[in-house]
Design a protein around this motif. Structure first.
Motif, PDB file in Angstrom:
ATOM      1  N   THR A 147       0.833  -1.202   0.000  1.00  0.00           N
ATOM      2  CA  THR A 147       0.000   0.000   0.000  1.00  0.00           C
ATOM      3  C   THR A 147       0.870   1.255   0.000  1.00  0.00           C
ATOM      4  OG1 THR A 147      -1.698  -1.180   1.230  1.00  0.00           O
ATOM      5  CG2 THR A 147      -1.827   1.216   1.231  1.00  0.00           C
ATOM      6  N   VAL A 148       1.914   1.258   0.816  1.00  0.00           N
ATOM      7  CA  VAL A 148       2.833   2.396   0.856  1.00  0.00           C
ATOM      8  C   VAL A 148       3.454   2.612  -0.526  1.00  0.00           C
ATOM      9  CG1 VAL A 148       5.014   3.245   1.793  1.00  0.00           C
ATOM     10  CG2 VAL A 148       3.331   2.189   3.306  1.00  0.00           C
ATOM     11  N   LEU A 149       3.850   1.521  -1.189  1.00  0.00           N
ATOM     12  CA  LEU A 149       4.459   1.643  -2.518  1.00  0.00           C
ATOM     13  C   LEU A 149       3.468   2.214  -3.532  1.00  0.00           C
ATOM     14  CD1 LEU A 149       6.525  -1.663  -2.794  1.00  0.00           C
ATOM     15  CD2 LEU A 149       7.408   0.661  -2.639  1.00  0.00           C
ATOM     16  N   ALA A 150       2.213   1.744  -3.465  1.00  0.00           N
ATOM     17  CA  ALA A 150       1.208   2.227  -4.414  1.00  0.00           C
ATOM     18  C   ALA A 150       0.978   3.729  -4.253  1.00  0.00           C
ATOM     19  CB  ALA A 150      -0.102   1.462  -4.220  1.00  0.00           C
ATOM     20  N   VAL A 151       0.837   4.171  -3.001  1.00  0.00           N
ATOM     21  CA  VAL A 151       0.644   5.598  -2.754  1.00  0.00           C
ATOM     22  C   VAL A 151       1.899   6.376  -3.123  1.00  0.00           C
ATOM     23  CG1 VAL A 151       0.054   7.328  -1.019  1.00  0.00           C
ATOM     24  CG2 VAL A 151      -0.974   5.069  -0.904  1.00  0.00           C
ATOM     25  N   MET A 152       3.051   5.821  -2.762  1.00  0.00           N
ATOM     26  CA  MET A 152       4.322   6.512  -3.002  1.00  0.00           C
ATOM     27  C   MET A 152       4.543   6.766  -4.491  1.00  0.00           C
ATOM     28  SD  MET A 152       8.208   5.271  -2.266  1.00  0.00           S
ATOM     29  CE  MET A 152       8.253   4.415  -3.837  1.00  0.00           C
ATOM     30  N   ALA A 174       5.841  11.307   2.287  1.00  0.00           N
ATOM     31  CA  ALA A 174       7.225  11.754   2.458  1.00  0.00           C
ATOM     32  C   ALA A 174       8.170  10.993   1.525  1.00  0.00           C
ATOM     33  CB  ALA A 174       7.653  11.568   3.912  1.00  0.00           C
ATOM     34  N   ALA A 175       7.975   9.673   1.450  1.00  0.00           N
ATOM     35  CA  ALA A 175       8.818   8.880   0.543  1.00  0.00           C
ATOM     36  C   ALA A 175       8.567   9.263  -0.909  1.00  0.00           C
ATOM     37  CB  ALA A 175       8.534   7.385   0.751  1.00  0.00           C
ATOM     38  N   GLY A 176       7.294   9.534  -1.258  1.00  0.00           N
ATOM     39  CA  GLY A 176       6.969   9.947  -2.627  1.00  0.00           C
ATOM     40  C   GLY A 176       7.573  11.285  -2.986  1.00  0.00           C
ATOM     41  N   LEU A 177       7.666  12.194  -2.002  1.00  0.00           N
ATOM     42  CA  LEU A 177       8.297  13.492  -2.257  1.00  0.00           C
ATOM     43  C   LEU A 177       9.772  13.325  -2.605  1.00  0.00           C
ATOM     44  CD1 LEU A 177       8.323  16.586  -2.229  1.00  0.00           C
ATOM     45  CD2 LEU A 177       8.734  16.473   0.244  1.00  0.00           C
ATOM     46  N   VAL A 178      10.458  12.494  -1.815  1.00  0.00           N
ATOM     47  CA  VAL A 178      11.887  12.242  -2.090  1.00  0.00           C
ATOM     48  C   VAL A 178      12.060  11.588  -3.461  1.00  0.00           C
ATOM     49  CG1 VAL A 178      13.937  10.985  -1.328  1.00  0.00           C
ATOM     50  CG2 VAL A 178      12.441  12.070   0.362  1.00  0.00           C
ATOM     51  N   GLY A 222      -0.778  12.320  -0.563  1.00  0.00           N
ATOM     52  CA  GLY A 222      -0.505  11.020   0.047  1.00  0.00           C
ATOM     53  C   GLY A 222      -1.462  10.696   1.167  1.00  0.00           C
ATOM     54  N   ILE A 223      -1.631  11.641   2.076  1.00  0.00           N
ATOM     55  CA  ILE A 223      -2.511  11.404   3.226  1.00  0.00           C
ATOM     56  C   ILE A 223      -3.969  11.381   2.789  1.00  0.00           C
ATOM     57  CG2 ILE A 223      -3.298  12.375   5.416  1.00  0.00           C
ATOM     58  CD1 ILE A 223      -0.438  13.510   5.755  1.00  0.00           C
ATOM     59  N   GLY A 224      -4.346  12.342   1.927  1.00  0.00           N
ATOM     60  CA  GLY A 224      -5.745  12.439   1.512  1.00  0.00           C
ATOM     61  C   GLY A 224      -6.241  11.204   0.793  1.00  0.00           C
ATOM     62  N   VAL A 225      -5.458  10.712  -0.163  1.00  0.00           N
ATOM     63  CA  VAL A 225      -5.878   9.534  -0.923  1.00  0.00           C
ATOM     64  C   VAL A 225      -5.981   8.313  -0.023  1.00  0.00           C
ATOM     65  CG1 VAL A 225      -5.122   7.907  -2.702  1.00  0.00           C
ATOM     66  CG2 VAL A 225      -5.016  10.349  -3.139  1.00  0.00           C
ATOM     67  N   THR A 226      -5.028   8.140   0.881  1.00  0.00           N
ATOM     68  CA  THR A 226      -5.026   6.954   1.750  1.00  0.00           C
ATOM     69  C   THR A 226      -6.192   6.984   2.732  1.00  0.00           C
ATOM     70  OG1 THR A 226      -2.605   6.994   1.602  1.00  0.00           O
ATOM     71  CG2 THR A 226      -3.566   5.532   3.229  1.00  0.00           C
ATOM     72  N   VAL A 227      -6.405   8.118   3.371  1.00  0.00           N
ATOM     73  CA  VAL A 227      -7.506   8.230   4.336  1.00  0.00           C
ATOM     74  C   VAL A 227      -8.849   8.067   3.635  1.00  0.00           C
ATOM     75  CG1 VAL A 227      -8.687   9.817   5.903  1.00  0.00           C
ATOM     76  CG2 VAL A 227      -6.192   9.633   5.956  1.00  0.00           C
TER      77      VAL A 227
END
Length: 843
Positions: free
Chosen positions: A19-24, A327-331, A370-375
């Protein structure tokens, strides 16, 4: 509840990784787009601002808008105005500037600078502060030029060498009199700049005795605003207008930002698609995580937690996951921005040097997305979990969906699908741009409807694969049963892949159909063997047409010359052609009258005729740019194409009303021997082997027009690959969760004799079936959307014909299968390595 939510996040690291990878990935695309476009825009703005270092106020001819039945003509900036500008109080100096496209060939005869970035201008006097000389001296006459130091470095030219130069067609072979340095943005971006002496530049650029602009530099202690006021008082207000360099730089920055917005919005659309696909994966993941923790959540309810607290705990988990992914997606996005810049440099689109720009807005966008889509994706599973009664949850009576909920879901899906199909079909009957918005709305409705219906569609489509799966024995049978065991999960997993393939398929169908229609246009409407034009799209010198008409082997030629006019109170562009030869060089379908051009008889395309209410025999009055009026008669109405449209009249009729001897858009050529390499070489030699001139046969013309669509399609493939990657993660995630949930079942299968190879085969076949299910839906929707968009476009393209590239469709279906096989590698290996005794004991 907050501590419980955090503990749950840490307890399920491996499950949440996908899930983190998909959002990232989605966030990385958004932030990478913003970083790249902001960096590019900043570099271009800084580069363009350097061009105003030696000017404080620019004086330009005042534009004259069309008035009544006349076409405005801009006044000329003469040497007298230059001298008057230099003499105003507060002015240190004033120079006249003239320039335009100037092609220069390298030592192998190839064009330097890529067409639009090949520029030329005038060197003012013997000491032009704009262009400091690093070698040689100022140019004198048509036989000498200056070249910029970057061009000299790239080509190896030095002072005293002979170069091949072209402004509007004919080739010049001047000597390099000197080399200069410049901060010009075109040169910094890989272009070239050639300078002539002022008199030569004025003659070559069609401005004899006049200038395009007068640049005035302020004396020490004089502000730009004060100098502008002095110039406004000294110069005639009805012929010139003044602008400060500060204003010019701001306007240039605004233009650059506007041009970047199109690229930015286009890239963000595909980032949104990737995030949209990722939303299904996140919702799917949280649904499975909540299902696995149903007893835990029920226990929390039993000891006093409210429904709101249970929902809130799930949302806190989503918030933490979204924050980490953001945060990871920003980097990762910053890295993508850097890679995009390097890629453009590698492809030859040189970008001026500049710092990497990461704005606070980019950082905020990454975290909010990132936060909006996940929540948002986790809210529905959390709400659903909170509604389960504690006693039922502890008894595990919670998995099966009720008949009422399935009926409601299928009814809503059918309603959305029907509405989507109806709106799309209605949009196909509309004309022009009016159908684009309804088409988009209908497409969104239909995609949502099909997504909602996928649980219902999964059973018959998966059942269709039963004969093939039966060949794999027990593994195939189990794979089919597992694929339809949880239709909602299968639907959510397949939908991620469906959306990506829908877009790819639809664009492929449209691109293939457009290419076919363009090929038909070139083969059916153009009889000429060659079309000659400038490499940058500028006009050709009339000398080119005259040279071609006297070249050995050429049987017919016709220029195409544009000129503005006023008809019925509005501006219309006329196209001058050789009336006697044009009919032999083209074969345009005529709907009314005859294709006769000569004297006052003209032909018009069907759209123009409809706008004015003309038909064969209609007469109208045209007002030329020189103010003269003439009565013309419509001899025929023809069907236009991408190359030939508008009002066509004889060049002999148009010539007396054009400024000087203006250039041609292109020249059509027919030869006795037809199109061949030797004929093309002969025409090129007759024109002096000019790098600025393109000689294209009908295939080249078709490819040139279709190049934009091909480039766009290739970009779409690359961008939509992001959505496919996210879909792969979704399949991996679903299978991994499925294996975890079925640990006990897999242990029992191993215990009764199914070996590890059979377990792996079962998981792989399940993944393959789900992926192919998504692929079939995506390709079907894509073909439908491609057909619908083609119907809308076909109203403006008479040669449009729907072409379904079945070979590519098969390749896309195979791609879906490959996605399924690759996505199953890790889950299948994990399932096969389960310890059967521990798995059987698992609850």
């Amino acid at each position: 509840m907050f501590r419980t939510a955090l503990r749950n996040v840490l307890a399920h690291k491996a499950r949440l990784l996908m899930t983190v990878l998909a959002v990232m990935l989605g966030v990385a695309f958004v932030s990478g787009t913003l970083v790249f476009t902001n960096t590019l825009s900043n570099a271009l703005q800084n580069s363009s601002a350097k061009g105003f270092d030696h000017v404080d106020v620019a004086v330009r001819a005042q534009s004259r808008a069309s008035e009544g039945d006349t076409v405005g003509k801009a006044p000329e900036l003469t040497q007298a105005l230059v001298d008057r500008s230099a003499g105003v109080p507060g002015a240190a100096s004033a120079i006249g500037v003239v320039g335009g496209f100037t092609a220069i060939a390298d030592k192998d005869g190839r064009l330097i600078g890529g067409g639009f970035q090949s520029q030329g201008g005038n060197y003012w006097g013997t000491d032009d502060a704009r262009y400091p000389l690093v070698g040689g001296r100022a140019p004198s006459g048509r036989g000498e030029v200056l070249i910029d130091s970057e061009t000299a470095r790239r080509t190896g030219y030095k002072v005293g060498d002979t170069v091949r130069v072209s402004v509007d067609g004919p080739v010049l072979t001047p000597t390099v009199a000197g080399v200069f340095t410049t901060d010009d943005g075109n040169v910094a971006a890989g272009g070239s700049l050639v300078l002539f002496d002022t008199a030569t530049a004025q003659q070559l650029f069609g401005k004899t005795g006049a200038y395009d602009e007068i640049d005035v530099e302020a004396a020490p202690g004089t502000s730009q605003d004060a100098l502008k006021s002095a110039l406004d008082r000294a110069l005639p207000k009805d012929t010139v207008e003044t602008t400060t360099a500060r204003r010019l730089a701001a306007d240039q920055a605004e233009v650059i930002a506007s041009s970047m917005s199109g690229l930015k919005h286009g890239l963000l659309v595909f980032a949104g698609i990737a995030l949209f696909v990722g939303t299904f994966i996140i919702a799917n993941t949280f649904t499975m995580l909540v299902a696995q923790r149903t007893r835990e959540l029920a226990l929390l309810r039993a000891v006093g937690a409210s429904r709101r607290q249970v929902t809130r705990s799930v949302l806190v988990e989503a918030f933490v996951v979204g924050a980490v992914a953001g945060a990871a997606g920003l980097v990762a996005g910053i890295g993508i921005g850097v890679l995009l810049k390097v890629l453009m440099d590698t492809l030859g689109a040189n970008i001026p040097a500049g710092p990497l720009v990461v704005t606070p807005g980019t950082v905020a966008a990454a975290l909010v997305v990132g936060i909006g889509v996940t929540v948002l994706a986790a809210w529905l599973p959390g709400r659903r979990a909170a509604k389960i009664p504690p006693v039922a949850a502890m008894s595990s009576v919670h998995a099966a969906a009720t008949t009422r909920s399935l009926v409601l879901r299928n009814s809503v899906g059918a309603l959305f699908s029907a509405a989507g199909v109806a709106v799309v079909l209605a949009a196909t009957g509309m004309s022009g741009d009016s159908g684009q918005l309804p088409m988009g709305v209908g497409a969104v409705l239909l995609i949502i409807g099909v997504f909602v219906l996928t649980p219902l569609l999964s059973r018959p489509l998966v059942a269709a694969a039963a004969p093939v799966l039966r060949a794999f024995g027990v593994s195939g049978l189990l794979a089919r049963q597992n694929s339809v065991r949880n239709p909602r999960r299968t639907a959510a997993t397949a939908s991620a892949l469906m959306i990506g393939l829908t877009l790819i398929t639809g664009m492929t169908v449209m691109a293939g159909s457009l290419q076919t229609s363009i090929d038909r246009m070139a083969s059916e409407a153009i009889r000429a063997d060659y079309v000659v034009s400038m490499a940058n799209g500028n006009t050709l010198s009339p000398d080119v047409g005259r040279t071609l008409s006297t070249t050995e082997g050429v049987t017919a030629t016709s220029p195409m010359r544009n000129a503005p006019s006023r008809i019925d109170g509005r501006t219309e562009f006329l196209t001058g052609v050789d009336g006697a030869a044009f009919g032999t060089l083209t074969d345009l379908p005529v709907d009314d009258g005859s294709f006769t051009i000569g004297g006052t008889r003209v032909v018009v395309d069907a759209d123009t005729a409809e706008e004015h209410g003309w038909r064969s025999g209609s007469a109208f009055t045209v007002h030329y740019a020189d103010g003269a009026a003439q009565r013309l008669t419509v001899a025929g109405v023809y069907r236009s194409n991408e190359m030939i449209h508008g009002i066509l009249l004889d060049t002999a009729t148009l010539a007396p009303h054009r400024e000087q001897e203006a250039g041609d858009m292109l020249v059509m050529v027919k030869t006795a021997s037809g199109a061949s390499d030797s004929t093309k070489d002969g025409l090129a030699k007759a024109l002096g082997t000019n790098p600025a001139i393109r000689i294209q046969d009908r295939n080249d013309v078709s490819d040139d027009i279709a190049q934009m669509f091909t480039l766009m399609l290739n970009m779409l493939y690359g961008l939509l690959a992001m959505a496919v990657i996210v879909a792969v993660l979704g399949v991996v995630n679903t299978l991994a969760m499925s294996v975890f949930e079925r640990s006990q079942e897999i242990g029992m299968l191993r215990a009764i004799g199914l070996d590890r190879r059979g377990i792996k085969r079962m998981v792989r076949l399940e993944s393959l079936v789900i992926s192919l299910f998504g692929g079939v839906l995506g390709i079907g929707l894509g073909v439908f959307f491609g057909w619908a968009a083609g119907e809308l476009l076909g109203a403006r393209m008479p040669t449009y014909e729907l072409v379904v590239p079945w070979g590519r469709m098969a390749a896309f279906l195979m791609l879906a299968g490959v996605v399924g096989v690759l996505a199953a590698l890790w889950p299948a290996r994990r399932a096969a390595r389960l310890n059967m005794l521990q798995a059987i004991k698992a609850e």
